[in-house]
Write a protein that holds these residues in place. Structure first.
Motif, PDB file in Angstrom:
ATOM      1  N   ALA A 232       0.174 -20.467  11.564  1.00  0.00           N
ATOM      2  CA  ALA A 232      -0.422 -20.137  12.603  1.00  0.00           C
ATOM      3  C   ALA A 232       0.106 -19.022  13.549  1.00  0.00           C
ATOM      4  O   ALA A 232       0.926 -19.485  14.471  1.00  0.00           O
ATOM      5  N   VAL A 233       0.092 -17.949  13.038  1.00  0.00           N
ATOM      6  CA  VAL A 233       0.743 -16.694  13.646  1.00  0.00           C
ATOM      7  C   VAL A 233       0.137 -16.406  14.730  1.00  0.00           C
ATOM      8  O   VAL A 233      -1.080 -16.473  14.895  1.00  0.00           O
ATOM      9  N   HIS A 234       0.685 -16.100  15.918  1.00  0.00           N
ATOM     10  CA  HIS A 234      -0.054 -15.841  17.213  1.00  0.00           C
ATOM     11  C   HIS A 234      -0.333 -14.414  17.406  1.00  0.00           C
ATOM     12  O   HIS A 234      -1.596 -14.169  17.800  1.00  0.00           O
ATOM     13  N   SER A 235       0.246 -13.600  16.901  1.00  0.00           N
ATOM     14  CA  SER A 235      -0.013 -11.960  16.925  1.00  0.00           C
ATOM     15  C   SER A 235       0.686 -11.349  15.881  1.00  0.00           C
ATOM     16  O   SER A 235       1.723 -11.773  15.327  1.00  0.00           O
ATOM     17  N   ILE A 236       0.408 -10.331  15.464  1.00  0.00           N
ATOM     18  CA  ILE A 236       0.857  -9.533  14.479  1.00  0.00           C
ATOM     19  C   ILE A 236       1.139  -7.985  14.677  1.00  0.00           C
ATOM     20  O   ILE A 236       0.174  -7.395  15.330  1.00  0.00           O
ATOM     21  N   VAL A 237       2.414  -7.314  14.250  1.00  0.00           N
ATOM     22  CA  VAL A 237       2.493  -5.994  14.297  1.00  0.00           C
ATOM     23  C   VAL A 237       2.700  -5.478  12.957  1.00  0.00           C
ATOM     24  O   VAL A 237       3.741  -5.818  12.202  1.00  0.00           O
ATOM     25  N   LEU A 238       2.145  -4.496  12.559  1.00  0.00           N
ATOM     26  CA  LEU A 238       2.353  -3.918  11.275  1.00  0.00           C
ATOM     27  C   LEU A 238       2.710  -2.472  11.430  1.00  0.00           C
ATOM     28  O   LEU A 238       1.851  -1.536  11.903  1.00  0.00           O
ATOM     29  N   ILE A 239       3.943  -2.021  11.177  1.00  0.00           N
ATOM     30  CA  ILE A 239       4.380  -0.604  11.050  1.00  0.00           C
ATOM     31  C   ILE A 239       4.252   0.227   9.905  1.00  0.00           C
ATOM     32  O   ILE A 239       4.725  -0.508   8.827  1.00  0.00           O
ATOM     33  N   THR A 240       3.613   1.138   9.537  1.00  0.00           N
ATOM     34  CA  THR A 240       3.293   1.807   8.575  1.00  0.00           C
ATOM     35  C   THR A 240       2.818   0.888   7.482  1.00  0.00           C
ATOM     36  O   THR A 240       3.768   1.009   6.338  1.00  0.00           O
ATOM     37  N   PRO A 241       1.781  -0.051   7.714  1.00  0.00           N
ATOM     38  CA  PRO A 241       1.461  -0.814   6.567  1.00  0.00           C
ATOM     39  C   PRO A 241       0.668   0.112   5.518  1.00  0.00           C
ATOM     40  O   PRO A 241       0.070   1.293   5.677  1.00  0.00           O
ATOM     41  N   TYR A 242       0.384  -0.758   4.317  1.00  0.00           N
ATOM     42  CA  TYR A 242      -0.465  -0.052   3.177  1.00  0.00           C
ATOM     43  C   TYR A 242      -1.532  -1.329   2.870  1.00  0.00           C
ATOM     44  O   TYR A 242      -1.497  -2.146   3.103  1.00  0.00           O
ATOM     45  N   ASP A 243      -2.461  -0.719   1.852  1.00  0.00           N
ATOM     46  CA  ASP A 243      -3.361  -1.644   1.466  1.00  0.00           C
ATOM     47  C   ASP A 243      -2.687  -2.591   0.461  1.00  0.00           C
ATOM     48  O   ASP A 243      -2.743  -3.782   0.324  1.00  0.00           O
ATOM     49  N   SER A 244      -1.876  -1.849  -0.555  1.00  0.00           N
ATOM     50  CA  SER A 244      -1.269  -2.815  -1.646  1.00  0.00           C
ATOM     51  C   SER A 244      -0.076  -1.818  -2.348  1.00  0.00           C
ATOM     52  O   SER A 244      -0.562  -0.606  -2.472  1.00  0.00           O
ATOM     53  N   ILE A 245       0.889  -2.308  -2.676  1.00  0.00           N
ATOM     54  CA  ILE A 245       1.776  -1.394  -3.313  1.00  0.00           C
ATOM     55  C   ILE A 245       1.259  -1.078  -4.699  1.00  0.00           C
ATOM     56  O   ILE A 245       1.501  -0.023  -5.275  1.00  0.00           O
ATOM     57  N   LEU A 246       0.455  -2.128  -5.544  1.00  0.00           N
ATOM     58  CA  LEU A 246      -0.221  -1.695  -6.578  1.00  0.00           C
ATOM     59  C   LEU A 246      -1.004  -0.150  -6.558  1.00  0.00           C
ATOM     60  O   LEU A 246      -0.959   0.400  -7.261  1.00  0.00           O
ATOM     61  N   ALA A 247      -2.079  -0.305  -5.412  1.00  0.00           N
ATOM     62  CA  ALA A 247      -2.630   0.813  -5.100  1.00  0.00           C
ATOM     63  C   ALA A 247      -1.911   2.175  -5.190  1.00  0.00           C
ATOM     64  O   ALA A 247      -2.342   3.201  -5.702  1.00  0.00           O
ATOM     65  N   ILE A 248      -0.719   2.141  -4.364  1.00  0.00           N
ATOM     66  CA  ILE A 248       0.102   3.283  -4.114  1.00  0.00           C
ATOM     67  C   ILE A 248       0.706   3.635  -5.630  1.00  0.00           C
ATOM     68  O   ILE A 248       0.800   4.877  -5.766  1.00  0.00           O
ATOM     69  N   ALA A 249       1.120   2.784  -6.242  1.00  0.00           N
ATOM     70  CA  ALA A 249       1.575   2.851  -7.521  1.00  0.00           C
ATOM     71  C   ALA A 249       0.725   3.181  -8.732  1.00  0.00           C
ATOM     72  O   ALA A 249       1.098   4.191  -9.468  1.00  0.00           O
ATOM     73  N   GLN A 250      -0.485   2.911  -8.563  1.00  0.00           N
ATOM     74  CA  GLN A 250      -1.526   3.613  -9.241  1.00  0.00           C
ATOM     75  C   GLN A 250      -1.727   5.059  -9.354  1.00  0.00           C
ATOM     76  O   GLN A 250      -1.881   5.507 -10.114  1.00  0.00           O
ATOM     77  N   LYS A 251      -1.711   5.346  -7.959  1.00  0.00           N
ATOM     78  CA  LYS A 251      -1.902   7.143  -7.803  1.00  0.00           C
ATOM     79  C   LYS A 251      -0.542   7.726  -8.268  1.00  0.00           C
ATOM     80  O   LYS A 251      -0.641   8.911  -8.599  1.00  0.00           O
ATOM     81  N   ARG A 252       0.554   7.093  -8.089  1.00  0.00           N
ATOM     82  CA  ARG A 252       1.775   7.866  -8.422  1.00  0.00           C
ATOM     83  C   ARG A 252       1.858   8.032  -9.926  1.00  0.00           C
ATOM     84  O   ARG A 252       2.677   8.751 -10.299  1.00  0.00           O
TER      85      ARG A 252
END
Length: 281
Positions: free
Chosen positions: A170-190
């Motif tokens: 039950a997280v109250h609020s969230i900050v995401l700094i330079t987030p991604y969709d997935s590491i898998l997706a980034i790796a597939q492009k590289r």
């Protein structure tokens, strides 16, 4: 013709062997590709100007030693609280140094991942998420913490940890700094020529969980990012169920963004508003 055919077959065989070799190499070294543990403290004597600061040692479910820092406001609580999850190469002692500016009036917990800093063990996605839940549960049980107001911050790799913890707690609020969709997706492009989906164990597929998050989510991007292309952040943002704001920090890059005063002030303003005003949710 026969000679040419043999040459072509031989070349194809060499290419095939290279492809198999590269795939095997990635499979064998993927932990080093995904994680880059920093062992030495970024700040030798971490201490927040706005908090009481103490080092803490917690135990994961399997008994692994996890080491970091707990910062508590000088005024007696209970207070809202924040858990910080760092990046791929990040040792988190700097959070204690900067907590006074970034998290004013909040309890802060920053613990190094397994294999980072003074934490023991070996980094692994499943363990990092499990440990994140342990940190959340431990923090909500502190007398000086308002258990209904515990937030998470995830930077880069840590955004994937923060998202998965927020999905199950039950997280109250969230900050995401330079987030991604997935590491898998980034790796597939590289590694386009490699069947990375078959060999990558540490996938951090935040995009799968984004629509399940119930807390207001603030996304901060770097103006220049050669690690997480904005297109990968776009795909995550499109799926977030409760996007508060998607903002780019001027003059920032992937490496310096959390240390900039402009970033820290925006994070402080976001959490202060969220914790103060129930309607902000």
């Amino acid at each position: 013709m026969l000679k040419n055919s043999k040459k072509m077959a031989g070349a194809a065989g060499v290419v095939g062997l290279l492809w198999v070799g590269i795939t095997a190499l990635i499979a064998a070294t993927q932990r080093r590709l995904v994680f880059d543990p920093e062992l030495e403290r970024k700040v030798p004597s971490p201490r927040s100007s706005g908090h009481r600061t103490r080092s803490v040692v917690l135990r994961a479910k399997d008994g692994t030693r996890l080491a970091g820092w707990l910062m508590t406001p000088v005024i007696v609580g209970p207070h809202p609280a924040v858990i910080y999850f760092g990046g791929r190469s990040e040792e988190v002692s700097w959070v204690a140094r900067d907590a006074g500016r970034m998290f004013p009036g909040m309890t802060v917990l920053a613990v190094n991942y397994r294999g980072y800093g003074e934490s023991l063990g070996v980094p692994h996605e499943r363990h990092m998420v499990d440990d994140g839940r342990v940190l959340f549960d431990w923090l909500t049980e502190r007398n000086h913490v308002d258990s209904t107001k515990v937030a998470v911050v995830g930077r880069s790799l840590g955004s994937g940890v923060a998202v998965q913890v927020a999905m199950e707690r039950a997280v109250h609020s969230i900050v995401l700094i330079t987030p991604y969709d997935s590491i898998l997706a980034i790796a597939q492009k590289r590694f386009r020529a490699v069947p990375i989906g078959f060999v990558l164990r540490h996938r951090f597929e935040s995009v799968k969980y984004a629509s399940l998050l119930k807390a207001p989510t603030y996304v901060l991007r770097a103006a220049t990012d050669d690690v997480v292309p904005h297109s990968h952040t776009d795909l995550l943002v499109a799926k977030l169920a409760h996007l508060h704001r998607d903002e780019t920090i001027p003059f920032s890059d992937h490496r310096n963004i959390p240390y900039l005063e402009s970033t820290q002030d925006k994070i402080a303003d976001f959490f202060s508003a969220q914790f103060k005003d129930p309607g902000a949710r």
